[in-house]
Design a protein around this motif. Sequence first.
Motif, PDB file in Angstrom:
ATOM      1  N   LEU A 288      10.655   6.455   8.847  1.00 33.48           N
ATOM      2  CA  LEU A 288      11.186   6.140   7.520  1.00 33.48           C
ATOM      3  C   LEU A 288      10.112   6.064   6.445  1.00 33.48           C
ATOM      4  N   PHE A 289       8.984   6.709   6.688  1.00 32.78           N
ATOM      5  CA  PHE A 289       7.911   6.716   5.691  1.00 32.78           C
ATOM      6  C   PHE A 289       8.402   7.323   4.379  1.00 32.78           C
ATOM      7  N   TYR A 290       9.313   8.280   4.463  1.00 32.35           N
ATOM      8  CA  TYR A 290       9.807   8.973   3.267  1.00 32.35           C
ATOM      9  C   TYR A 290      10.676   8.073   2.374  1.00 32.35           C
ATOM     10  N   THR A 291      11.122   6.932   2.899  1.00 34.02           N
ATOM     11  CA  THR A 291      11.966   6.048   2.088  1.00 34.02           C
ATOM     12  C   THR A 291      11.156   5.202   1.118  1.00 34.02           C
ATOM     13  N   ALA A 292       9.828   5.274   1.197  1.00 30.28           N
ATOM     14  CA  ALA A 292       8.984   4.565   0.239  1.00 30.28           C
ATOM     15  C   ALA A 292       9.108   5.212  -1.136  1.00 30.28           C
ATOM     16  N   VAL A 293       8.584   4.537  -2.146  1.00 27.09           N
ATOM     17  CA  VAL A 293       8.743   5.023  -3.514  1.00 27.09           C
ATOM     18  C   VAL A 293       8.106   6.394  -3.726  1.00 27.09           C
ATOM     19  N   HIS A 294       7.086   6.748  -2.926  1.00 33.09           N
ATOM     20  CA  HIS A 294       6.443   8.055  -3.094  1.00 33.09           C
ATOM     21  C   HIS A 294       7.320   9.197  -2.579  1.00 33.09           C
ATOM     22  N   GLY A 295       8.217   8.913  -1.630  1.00 33.54           N
ATOM     23  CA  GLY A 295       9.126   9.924  -1.118  1.00 33.54           C
ATOM     24  C   GLY A 295       8.511  10.952  -0.194  1.00 33.54           C
ATOM     25  N   ASP A 296       7.252  10.765   0.214  1.00 31.19           N
ATOM     26  CA  ASP A 296       6.583  11.734   1.082  1.00 31.19           C
ATOM     27  C   ASP A 296       6.986  11.544   2.540  1.00 31.19           C
ATOM     28  N   LYS A 297       7.097  12.639   3.262  1.00 32.08           N
ATOM     29  CA  LYS A 297       7.322  12.583   4.701  1.00 32.08           C
ATOM     30  C   LYS A 297       5.995  12.742   5.429  1.00 32.08           C
TER      31      LYS A 297
ATOM     32  N   ALA B 241       0.817  -1.219   0.000  1.00 28.28           N
ATOM     33  CA  ALA B 241       0.000   0.000   0.000  1.00 28.28           C
ATOM     34  C   ALA B 241       0.846   1.262   0.000  1.00 28.28           C
ATOM     35  N   SER B 242       1.920   1.278   0.797  1.00 20.82           N
ATOM     36  CA  SER B 242       2.698   2.511   0.927  1.00 20.82           C
ATOM     37  C   SER B 242       3.957   2.522   0.080  1.00 20.82           C
ATOM     38  N   GLY B 243       4.262   1.405  -0.576  1.00 23.97           N
ATOM     39  CA  GLY B 243       5.411   1.367  -1.457  1.00 23.97           C
ATOM     40  C   GLY B 243       6.743   1.347  -0.739  1.00 23.97           C
ATOM     41  N   GLN B 244       6.777   0.775   0.451  1.00 28.81           N
ATOM     42  CA  GLN B 244       8.039   0.696   1.180  1.00 28.81           C
ATOM     43  C   GLN B 244       8.986  -0.282   0.480  1.00 28.81           C
ATOM     44  N   VAL B 245      10.282   0.001   0.590  1.00 29.91           N
ATOM     45  CA  VAL B 245      11.276  -0.830  -0.092  1.00 29.91           C
ATOM     46  C   VAL B 245      12.183  -1.584   0.878  1.00 29.91           C
ATOM     47  N   SER B 246      11.990  -1.394   2.182  1.00 32.46           N
ATOM     48  CA  SER B 246      12.798  -2.124   3.157  1.00 32.46           C
ATOM     49  C   SER B 246      11.897  -2.700   4.237  1.00 32.46           C
ATOM     50  N   ALA B 247      12.344  -3.820   4.808  1.00 36.25           N
ATOM     51  CA  ALA B 247      11.550  -4.498   5.832  1.00 36.25           C
ATOM     52  C   ALA B 247      11.446  -3.653   7.091  1.00 36.25           C
ATOM     53  N   HIS B 248      12.526  -2.992   7.496  1.00 29.24           N
ATOM     54  CA  HIS B 248      12.459  -2.254   8.756  1.00 29.24           C
ATOM     55  C   HIS B 248      11.620  -0.992   8.628  1.00 29.24           C
ATOM     56  N   ALA B 249      11.647  -0.331   7.451  1.00 27.88           N
ATOM     57  CA  ALA B 249      10.782   0.831   7.255  1.00 27.88           C
ATOM     58  C   ALA B 249       9.311   0.420   7.270  1.00 27.88           C
TER      59      ALA B 249
END
Length: 266
Positions: free
Chosen positions: A230-239, A58-66
């Motif tokens: 670390l929400f900003y590390t998702a593909v959308h880049g939003d904080k 849903a949020s496009g995260q690219v890492s398990a910890h984020a």
Amino acid sequence: MPHPPADPATVLTTLAGYGERYRLETAPEGGGDWIAADRLADPASEELTRVLEAERTASGQVSAHATALTVMAVYAGTVTAPALLAWALHDQVLDVRPPNVLLRLDDHHGFAAVALRRPRLADVSRTTPAERLELLVGQVLHEHLFPVAEALRARSRAGRRQLHGGIAHGCAAAFGAASRRPGADVDLLQRAYDRFLAACPPELAALGEMVRLAEDGAEGLFYLRRTCCLFYTAVHGDKCASCCLDSTEDRIAGYRRTLTGGTAPH
């Protein structure tokens, strides 16, 4: 605090009036799309895998910890939020211990629904306010949110301080979001939050700060995080609006805009 109402139905109706964050369904039998909350304390459970995968997608995260950090903040700000508001408004302890809670996932960021197997309140008729608060903290934090955080830590290696930052943020959001409802008693909710935080393990108080803002006749409580999800590390880049990577001044300016009709903070 107001005199406690006599039955759980009154409490649940009041909570629903504060918005979807606080709405609880009752008496589902489980199975189907429902996930038992007590399974999420097992880092190897299929149910925890489902929750993490849903958030990652849903949020496009690219890492398990984020992904784990985002799940923790959303979970704390949704699943146990009704219990915090029930206590703040009615001095009641609503049973949101894991064995009594079911969740349904959303196609988007968050949860579609939270349900109670049995809508029940703790018997607090012979307890003091301090004892009721101690019971609330025990059920919300020690029995529910902290075990979920440890499972997420074991599963993803996300840091405990960051996970607890998500818990602190989510709990603050339970009071803050309610304070911004038209007609809300901001004084009552601020006092309730201060009392709740004082009863929590002291490390939670160091992870953020609640601020009270007023703009054009509107008023509300907002949280300033000191840890990053670390929400900003998702593909959308939003904080997120409370992101500690932004200055306090910028976050407060953004929050003020929400009081005058801007987008609600993440």
